[in-house]
Design a protein around this motif. Structure first.
Motif, PDB file in Angstrom:
ATOM      1  N   ALA A  27       0.681  -1.205  -0.209  1.00  0.00           N
ATOM      2  CA  ALA A  27       0.111  -0.191   0.039  1.00  0.00           C
ATOM      3  C   ALA A  27       0.836   1.318  -0.059  1.00  0.00           C
ATOM      4  O   ALA A  27       0.459   2.188  -0.778  1.00  0.00           O
ATOM      5  N   ARG A  28       2.002   1.199   0.614  1.00  0.00           N
ATOM      6  CA  ARG A  28       2.928   2.413   0.833  1.00  0.00           C
ATOM      7  C   ARG A  28       3.378   2.505  -0.600  1.00  0.00           C
ATOM      8  O   ARG A  28       3.853   3.839  -1.127  1.00  0.00           O
ATOM      9  N   GLY A  29       3.782   1.491  -1.194  1.00  0.00           N
ATOM     10  CA  GLY A  29       4.551   1.760  -2.579  1.00  0.00           C
ATOM     11  C   GLY A  29       3.465   2.158  -3.620  1.00  0.00           C
ATOM     12  O   GLY A  29       3.769   2.935  -4.433  1.00  0.00           O
ATOM     13  N   LYS A  30       2.284   1.801  -3.534  1.00  0.00           N
ATOM     14  CA  LYS A  30       1.262   2.303  -4.232  1.00  0.00           C
ATOM     15  C   LYS A  30       1.162   4.002  -4.256  1.00  0.00           C
ATOM     16  O   LYS A  30       0.950   4.714  -5.238  1.00  0.00           O
ATOM     17  N   GLU A 113      14.546   0.067   1.567  1.00  0.00           N
ATOM     18  CA  GLU A 113      14.274  -1.091   1.269  1.00  0.00           C
ATOM     19  C   GLU A 113      15.918  -1.850   1.353  1.00  0.00           C
ATOM     20  O   GLU A 113      16.002  -3.007   2.110  1.00  0.00           O
ATOM     21  N   LYS A 114      16.687  -1.216   0.993  1.00  0.00           N
ATOM     22  CA  LYS A 114      18.150  -1.820   0.779  1.00  0.00           C
ATOM     23  C   LYS A 114      18.839  -1.863   2.371  1.00  0.00           C
ATOM     24  O   LYS A 114      19.588  -2.787   2.507  1.00  0.00           O
ATOM     25  N   TRP A 115      18.454  -0.747   3.077  1.00  0.00           N
ATOM     26  CA  TRP A 115      18.816  -0.793   4.467  1.00  0.00           C
ATOM     27  C   TRP A 115      18.187  -2.094   5.192  1.00  0.00           C
ATOM     28  O   TRP A 115      18.860  -2.850   5.936  1.00  0.00           O
ATOM     29  N   GLU A 116      17.096  -2.329   5.040  1.00  0.00           N
ATOM     30  CA  GLU A 116      16.415  -3.444   5.592  1.00  0.00           C
ATOM     31  C   GLU A 116      17.031  -4.841   5.050  1.00  0.00           C
ATOM     32  O   GLU A 116      17.028  -5.556   6.047  1.00  0.00           O
ATOM     33  N   GLU A 124      13.589 -10.137   6.051  1.00  0.00           N
ATOM     34  CA  GLU A 124      13.401 -10.107   4.750  1.00  0.00           C
ATOM     35  C   GLU A 124      13.062 -11.298   4.125  1.00  0.00           C
ATOM     36  O   GLU A 124      12.308 -11.573   3.213  1.00  0.00           O
ATOM     37  N   ARG A 125      13.871 -12.505   4.550  1.00  0.00           N
ATOM     38  CA  ARG A 125      13.553 -13.963   4.139  1.00  0.00           C
ATOM     39  C   ARG A 125      12.119 -14.257   4.311  1.00  0.00           C
ATOM     40  O   ARG A 125      11.538 -14.842   3.523  1.00  0.00           O
ATOM     41  N   GLU A 126      11.373 -13.810   5.538  1.00  0.00           N
ATOM     42  CA  GLU A 126      10.128 -14.096   5.882  1.00  0.00           C
ATOM     43  C   GLU A 126       9.336 -13.577   4.965  1.00  0.00           C
ATOM     44  O   GLU A 126       8.273 -13.992   4.417  1.00  0.00           O
ATOM     45  N   ARG A 158      15.809  -5.739  -6.229  1.00  0.00           N
ATOM     46  CA  ARG A 158      15.148  -5.395  -7.316  1.00  0.00           C
ATOM     47  C   ARG A 158      13.595  -6.398  -7.136  1.00  0.00           C
ATOM     48  O   ARG A 158      12.424  -5.829  -7.043  1.00  0.00           O
ATOM     49  N   VAL A 159      13.851  -7.411  -6.485  1.00  0.00           N
ATOM     50  CA  VAL A 159      12.439  -8.205  -6.117  1.00  0.00           C
ATOM     51  C   VAL A 159      11.597  -7.738  -5.443  1.00  0.00           C
ATOM     52  O   VAL A 159      10.419  -7.509  -5.382  1.00  0.00           O
ATOM     53  N   MET A 160      12.403  -6.987  -4.180  1.00  0.00           N
ATOM     54  CA  MET A 160      11.508  -6.735  -2.867  1.00  0.00           C
ATOM     55  C   MET A 160      10.979  -5.510  -3.521  1.00  0.00           C
ATOM     56  O   MET A 160       9.884  -5.143  -2.980  1.00  0.00           O
ATOM     57  N   VAL A 161      11.684  -4.688  -4.098  1.00  0.00           N
ATOM     58  CA  VAL A 161      11.198  -3.317  -4.473  1.00  0.00           C
ATOM     59  C   VAL A 161       9.977  -3.343  -5.360  1.00  0.00           C
ATOM     60  O   VAL A 161       9.018  -2.966  -5.385  1.00  0.00           O
TER      61      VAL A 161
END
Length: 258
Positions: A27-30, A113-116, A124-126, A158-161
């Motif tokens: 939702a934040r990304g949208k 996201e990179k920091w996370e 992040e794996r979860e 890239r996948v997470m973003v």
């Protein structure tokens, strides 16, 4: 690691499950990728159609008001021309600023996201597991996919973003391209207005504004795969209303057209 970083909290998911965290991030990304003119339509085309429609409306209203004033047609052309050029500069600058602001938001989110990824790899794996479980992966296949993705930091980012936040980085346009679209839209509207006024007189500005609104609506509807005819009718109607309002108010407060 910066002690003031927003994600430097003891509980990375802030009390939520991995699935809940992913939904919130999407939702934040949208919200981050949305624009004022909003749309799936490319940014430069959106800027072009908005600028053309608004410039034509502004100039047609100015022509209508000037025709009720005791000034020559030459002075009317000069006034509307000066306002049109100033408006063109405003629209181009505003489009560029909106584009820069959007890029800044996107860069900030990517950096977060990179920091996370660098500091919360387990979580992040979860998150990644929740995303791919929702796609139907499970068991050993799911673990293998997670191992492959987690092994490459750039690919994981890239996948997470793209999949968690719903952002598509390749579709981000340069702000100057959007500014150019707005400048061309305003220029096209100004030229069309003056061409119609030269050919048809005082009614030319009105007809040119309605034509511009219709063409801009058709372009936007085509890109958005919406119905073109209703879009044209609605946009012409929306532009006609303020023009009619200016016409009747000018007649009432200033007097009949000269």
């Amino acid at each position: 690691m910066c002690c003031n970083h927003p994600h430097n909290s003891p509980e990375h998911f802030d009390g939520k499950t991995a699935v809940g965290h992913v939904a919130e991030a999407q939702a934040r990304g949208k919200l981050a990728k949305s624009e004022s003119h909003a749309l799936e339509i490319p940014g430069h085309w959106s800027a072009f159609t908005d600028a053309a429609r608004e410039t034509a409306l502004l100039m047609a209203m100015l022509f209508e008001i000037c025709h009720h004033l005791p000034i020559s047609s030459t002075l009317t052309m000069v006034i509307t021309g000066l306002v049109g050029i100033s408006w063109l500069i405003w629209k181009a600058g505003r489009s560029a600023w909106i584009g820069w602001s959007r890029l800044e938001r996107l860069h900030r989110i990517v950096e977060e996201e990179k920091w996370e990824i660098d500091n919360h790899r387990k979580q992040e794996r979860e998150e990644l597991g929740a995303l791919y479980a929702a796609k139907g992966f499970e068991g050993k296949l799911l673990e293998d996919v997670l191992d492959v993705l987690m092994a490459d930091g750039d690919r994981l980012l890239r996948v997470m973003v793209e999949e968690e936040l719903g952002l598509t980085l390749e579709n981000t346009e340069h702000p100057l391209k959007q500014a150019l679209g707005a400048a061309l839209g305003s220029t096209a509207a100004i030229l069309l207005i003056f061409l119609f006024v030269a050919a048809l007189g005082s009614w030319g500005a009105l007809l040119a504004a309605l034509l511009t609104a219709g063409l801009a609506a058709a372009i936007a509807a085509k890109y958005e795969k919406n119905r073109i005819i209703p879009a044209i009718v609605w946009n012409i109607g929306i532009v006609a209303l303020p023009l009619a309002c200016v016409h009747f108010l000018s007649n009432y407060f200033i007097g009949p057209s000269l």
